[in-house]
Design a protein around this motif. Structure first.
Motif, PDB file in Angstrom:
ATOM      1  N   PRO A   1       1.081  -1.274  -0.330  1.00  0.00           N
ATOM      2  CA  PRO A   1       0.230   0.132  -0.005  1.00  0.00           C
ATOM      3  C   PRO A   1       0.342   1.240  -0.064  1.00  0.00           C
ATOM      4  CG  PRO A   1      -0.396  -0.333   1.973  1.00  0.00           C
ATOM      5  CD  PRO A   1       0.952  -1.933   1.015  1.00  0.00           C
ATOM      6  N   ILE A   2       0.465   2.263  -0.739  1.00  0.00           N
ATOM      7  CA  ILE A   2       1.679   3.575  -0.742  1.00  0.00           C
ATOM      8  C   ILE A   2       0.186   4.475  -0.736  1.00  0.00           C
ATOM      9  CG2 ILE A   2       2.633   2.881  -2.140  1.00  0.00           C
ATOM     10  CD1 ILE A   2       1.755   3.908  -4.719  1.00  0.00           C
ATOM     11  N   LYS A   3       0.306   5.587  -0.383  1.00  0.00           N
ATOM     12  CA  LYS A   3      -0.129   6.696  -0.028  1.00  0.00           C
ATOM     13  C   LYS A   3       0.589   8.024   0.562  1.00  0.00           C
ATOM     14  CE  LYS A   3      -1.255   7.094   4.821  1.00  0.00           C
ATOM     15  NZ  LYS A   3      -2.798   7.598   5.500  1.00  0.00           N
ATOM     16  N   GLY A   4       0.039   9.352  -0.120  1.00  0.00           N
ATOM     17  CA  GLY A   4       0.355  10.541  -0.599  1.00  0.00           C
ATOM     18  C   GLY A   4      -0.340  11.948  -0.822  1.00  0.00           C
ATOM     19  N   TYR A   5       0.301  12.769  -0.456  1.00  0.00           N
ATOM     20  CA  TYR A   5      -0.677  14.091  -0.950  1.00  0.00           C
ATOM     21  C   TYR A   5       0.307  14.225  -2.357  1.00  0.00           C
ATOM     22  CZ  TYR A   5      -3.540  17.902  -0.258  1.00  0.00           C
ATOM     23  OH  TYR A   5      -4.708  18.715  -0.256  1.00  0.00           O
ATOM     24  N   GLY A   6      -1.089  14.812  -2.932  1.00  0.00           N
ATOM     25  CA  GLY A   6      -0.269  15.393  -4.581  1.00  0.00           C
ATOM     26  C   GLY A   6      -1.095  16.379  -4.119  1.00  0.00           C
ATOM     27  N   LEU A   7      -2.125  17.279  -5.831  1.00  0.00           N
ATOM     28  CA  LEU A   7      -2.088  19.197  -5.437  1.00  0.00           C
ATOM     29  C   LEU A   7      -2.998  19.121  -5.164  1.00  0.00           C
ATOM     30  CD1 LEU A   7      -1.800  21.670  -7.108  1.00  0.00           C
ATOM     31  CD2 LEU A   7      -2.683  20.726  -8.810  1.00  0.00           C
ATOM     32  N   TRP A   8      -4.317  18.152  -4.981  1.00  0.00           N
ATOM     33  CA  TRP A   8      -5.626  18.797  -4.216  1.00  0.00           C
ATOM     34  C   TRP A   8      -5.687  17.852  -2.997  1.00  0.00           C
ATOM     35  CZ3 TRP A   8      -6.534  23.679  -4.887  1.00  0.00           C
ATOM     36  CH2 TRP A   8      -6.895  24.160  -6.658  1.00  0.00           C
ATOM     37  N   SER A   9      -5.384  16.685  -2.948  1.00  0.00           N
ATOM     38  CA  SER A   9      -5.988  15.195  -1.848  1.00  0.00           C
ATOM     39  C   SER A   9      -4.967  14.507  -1.452  1.00  0.00           C
ATOM     40  CB  SER A   9      -6.992  14.660  -2.855  1.00  0.00           C
ATOM     41  OG  SER A   9      -6.335  13.752  -4.208  1.00  0.00           O
ATOM     42  N   THR A  10      -5.024  13.108  -0.713  1.00  0.00           N
ATOM     43  CA  THR A  10      -4.113  12.465  -0.402  1.00  0.00           C
ATOM     44  C   THR A  10      -5.205  11.238  -2.095  1.00  0.00           C
ATOM     45  OG1 THR A  10      -3.503  12.987   1.793  1.00  0.00           O
ATOM     46  CG2 THR A  10      -3.652  10.699   1.102  1.00  0.00           C
ATOM     47  N   LEU A  11      -3.466  10.313  -1.975  1.00  0.00           N
ATOM     48  CA  LEU A  11      -3.460   9.572  -3.573  1.00  0.00           C
ATOM     49  C   LEU A  11      -3.708   7.807  -2.560  1.00  0.00           C
ATOM     50  CD1 LEU A  11      -2.324  12.200  -4.661  1.00  0.00           C
ATOM     51  CD2 LEU A  11      -2.229  10.624  -6.815  1.00  0.00           C
ATOM     52  N   TYR A  12      -4.812   7.301  -2.201  1.00  0.00           N
ATOM     53  CA  TYR A  12      -4.355   5.788  -2.357  1.00  0.00           C
ATOM     54  C   TYR A  12      -4.182   4.933  -3.169  1.00  0.00           C
ATOM     55  CZ  TYR A  12      -6.371   8.032   1.942  1.00  0.00           C
ATOM     56  OH  TYR A  12      -6.596   8.938   3.525  1.00  0.00           O
ATOM     57  N   GLY A  13      -3.173   4.446  -3.562  1.00  0.00           N
ATOM     58  CA  GLY A  13      -1.954   2.639  -4.281  1.00  0.00           C
ATOM     59  C   GLY A  13      -2.144   1.981  -3.779  1.00  0.00           C
ATOM     60  N   TYR A  14      -1.814   1.268  -4.938  1.00  0.00           N
ATOM     61  CA  TYR A  14      -1.221  -0.275  -4.801  1.00  0.00           C
ATOM     62  C   TYR A  14       0.139  -0.280  -5.227  1.00  0.00           C
ATOM     63  CZ  TYR A  14      -4.318  -2.035  -1.439  1.00  0.00           C
ATOM     64  OH  TYR A  14      -5.794  -2.004  -0.560  1.00  0.00           O
ATOM     65  N   LEU A  15       1.267  -0.508  -5.157  1.00  0.00           N
ATOM     66  CA  LEU A  15       2.374  -1.133  -6.298  1.00  0.00           C
ATOM     67  C   LEU A  15       2.572  -2.220  -5.803  1.00  0.00           C
ATOM     68  CD1 LEU A  15       4.830   0.552  -7.321  1.00  0.00           C
ATOM     69  CD2 LEU A  15       6.372   0.219  -5.621  1.00  0.00           C
ATOM     70  N   ALA A  16       3.086  -2.754  -7.036  1.00  0.00           N
ATOM     71  CA  ALA A  16       3.562  -4.768  -7.088  1.00  0.00           C
ATOM     72  C   ALA A  16       4.584  -3.870  -7.470  1.00  0.00           C
ATOM     73  CB  ALA A  16       2.259  -4.858  -8.012  1.00  0.00           C
ATOM     74  N   VAL A  17       5.745  -5.457  -6.488  1.00  0.00           N
ATOM     75  CA  VAL A  17       7.077  -6.110  -7.036  1.00  0.00           C
ATOM     76  C   VAL A  17       7.632  -6.757  -7.168  1.00  0.00           C
ATOM     77  CG1 VAL A  17       8.831  -5.286  -5.494  1.00  0.00           C
ATOM     78  CG2 VAL A  17       7.068  -3.738  -5.359  1.00  0.00           C
ATOM     79  N   ASP A  18       8.213  -7.436  -7.437  1.00  0.00           N
ATOM     80  CA  ASP A  18       8.278  -8.560  -7.860  1.00  0.00           C
ATOM     81  C   ASP A  18       8.887  -8.904  -6.628  1.00  0.00           C
ATOM     82  OD1 ASP A  18       8.842 -10.236 -10.580  1.00  0.00           O
ATOM     83  OD2 ASP A  18      11.331 -10.382  -9.624  1.00  0.00           O
ATOM     84  N   LYS A  19       9.236 -10.613  -6.597  1.00  0.00           N
ATOM     85  CA  LYS A  19      10.256 -11.573  -5.812  1.00  0.00           C
ATOM     86  C   LYS A  19      11.048 -10.888  -5.149  1.00  0.00           C
ATOM     87  CE  LYS A  19      11.199 -15.400  -9.086  1.00  0.00           C
ATOM     88  NZ  LYS A  19      10.315 -16.895  -9.130  1.00  0.00           N
ATOM     89  N   ASP A  20      12.639 -10.224  -6.386  1.00  0.00           N
ATOM     90  CA  ASP A  20      13.555 -10.254  -6.138  1.00  0.00           C
ATOM     91  C   ASP A  20      13.431  -8.311  -5.168  1.00  0.00           C
ATOM     92  OD1 ASP A  20      12.883  -7.408  -7.644  1.00  0.00           O
ATOM     93  OD2 ASP A  20      14.043  -8.234  -9.232  1.00  0.00           O
ATOM     94  N   GLY A  21      12.218  -8.199  -4.775  1.00  0.00           N
ATOM     95  CA  GLY A  21      11.555  -6.994  -3.975  1.00  0.00           C
ATOM     96  C   GLY A  21      13.301  -5.546  -4.549  1.00  0.00           C
ATOM     97  N   ASN A  22      12.619  -5.882  -6.334  1.00  0.00           N
ATOM     98  CA  ASN A  22      13.118  -4.719  -6.569  1.00  0.00           C
ATOM     99  C   ASN A  22      12.736  -3.996  -7.832  1.00  0.00           C
ATOM    100  OD1 ASN A  22      14.858  -1.681  -6.698  1.00  0.00           O
ATOM    101  ND2 ASN A  22      16.412  -3.288  -8.267  1.00  0.00           N
ATOM    102  N   THR A  23      11.692  -5.141  -8.508  1.00  0.00           N
ATOM    103  CA  THR A  23      10.769  -4.735  -9.928  1.00  0.00           C
ATOM    104  C   THR A  23       9.546  -4.697  -9.925  1.00  0.00           C
ATOM    105  OG1 THR A  23      13.284  -5.896 -10.883  1.00  0.00           O
ATOM    106  CG2 THR A  23      11.184  -5.837 -12.346  1.00  0.00           C
ATOM    107  N   VAL A  24       9.023  -3.062 -10.200  1.00  0.00           N
ATOM    108  CA  VAL A  24       8.121  -2.756 -10.453  1.00  0.00           C
ATOM    109  C   VAL A  24       7.282  -3.667 -11.141  1.00  0.00           C
ATOM    110  CG1 VAL A  24       6.527  -1.181 -10.758  1.00  0.00           C
ATOM    111  CG2 VAL A  24       8.142  -0.880  -9.455  1.00  0.00           C
TER     112      VAL A  24
END
Length: 262
Positions: free
Chosen positions: A143-166
């Motif tokens: 899970p990732i979240k943070g403020y953009g211009l007008w709002s807090t953005l909530y999302g997900y980042l999928a990472v490969d099993k190597d722990g480094n590749t998106v």
């Protein structure tokens, strides 16, 4: 009492307000569980989207979403400080909410200095391991979240099993300007992320959204195209990545995850 008197009008208005308040309150209470269920289902659906297990074009029914999620996704609790998986956390994993935990004096703490306007951090993170049909771990969803211009953005980042590749990125809740910052939900922009690298050869978190165009992942692995006309939203995405993929975020976990599964 005369119907055209001030007392009658104020009394009638008061009764109408009271009745409406009762109806609204009752509806809110009765629909609370259903709203929570729908919110959980929406997040599960977005986890499927970011991993490629499902596509928005499929328009899946509730039962199919649950079936795919239960078959391929495993919820895991992580100690944010050490990166260790917690097998017996001091709470129910099924109902754990990182945002609520961050605000809890026992489960949260002040966030490190950051440019994402995050004030408090949870001590435990909820991530999702993705397995293949044989039960082998393929990737993890953060899970990732943070403020953009007008709002807090909530999302997900999928990472490969190597722990480094998106493997993918998605945002499920944001109120940025449509056609500008709102383009974080554009499939064409999200298609630029797979194959990008989070950490450089020295281990520094280097993934960021730049102004203008980036090269392909094979030759420019640490950069992603900026959102046209949305510089502040683009910076917001970079800032949240630096925060959640840094040493105070999921970096300790990703290091151990990569060593274990790659």
């Amino acid at each position: 009492m005369q119907r055209d008197s001030a007392a009658y009008m104020f009394g009638f208005a008061g009764v109408v307000c009271f009745v409406c308040a009762v109806f609204v309150s009752t509806a809110a209470v009765e629909l609370k569980d259903r709203q929570k269920t729908n919110q959980t289902l929406d997040r599960q659906k977005n986890v499927l989207y970011v991993t490629g297990i499902a596509s928005p074009s499929e328009q899946l029914e509730r039962q199919e979403i649950l079936a795919r999620f239960d078959k391929r996704i495993k919820a895991v609790i992580v100690d944010m400080a050490t990166g260790d998986v917690v097998d017996n956390p001091p709470f129910d994993v099924a109902t754990y909410d990182m945002d609520k935990a961050a605000a809890d004096p026992q489960l949260g703490e002040p966030a490190p200095p950051n440019e994402s306007s995050i004030q408090r951090f949870p001590k435990y993170g909820l991530v999702y391991e993705v397995v293949d049909d044989a039960g082998n771990v393929e990737m993890v969803v953060l899970p990732i979240k943070g403020y953009g211009l007008w709002s807090t953005l909530y999302g997900y980042l999928a990472v490969d099993k190597d722990g480094n590749t998106v493997r993918g990125i998605t945002y499920y809740d944001q109120k940025e300007t449509p056609g500008l910052g709102g383009e974080v939900e554009n499939p064409r922009w999200k298609a630029l992320w797979p194959g990008r690298k989070i950490y450089d050869e020295s281990g520094k978190e280097s993934l960021q959204v730049i102004k203008g165009q980036a090269g392909p992942a094979s030759t420019d692995p640490y950069h992603v195209d900026g959102l046209s006309g949305a510089t502040l939203t683009s910076r917001g995405v970079s800032h949240m990545l630096q925060l959640w993929l840094g040493p105070e975020g999921f970096k300790p976990f990703l290091e151990k995850f990569g060593q274990q599964h790659s």
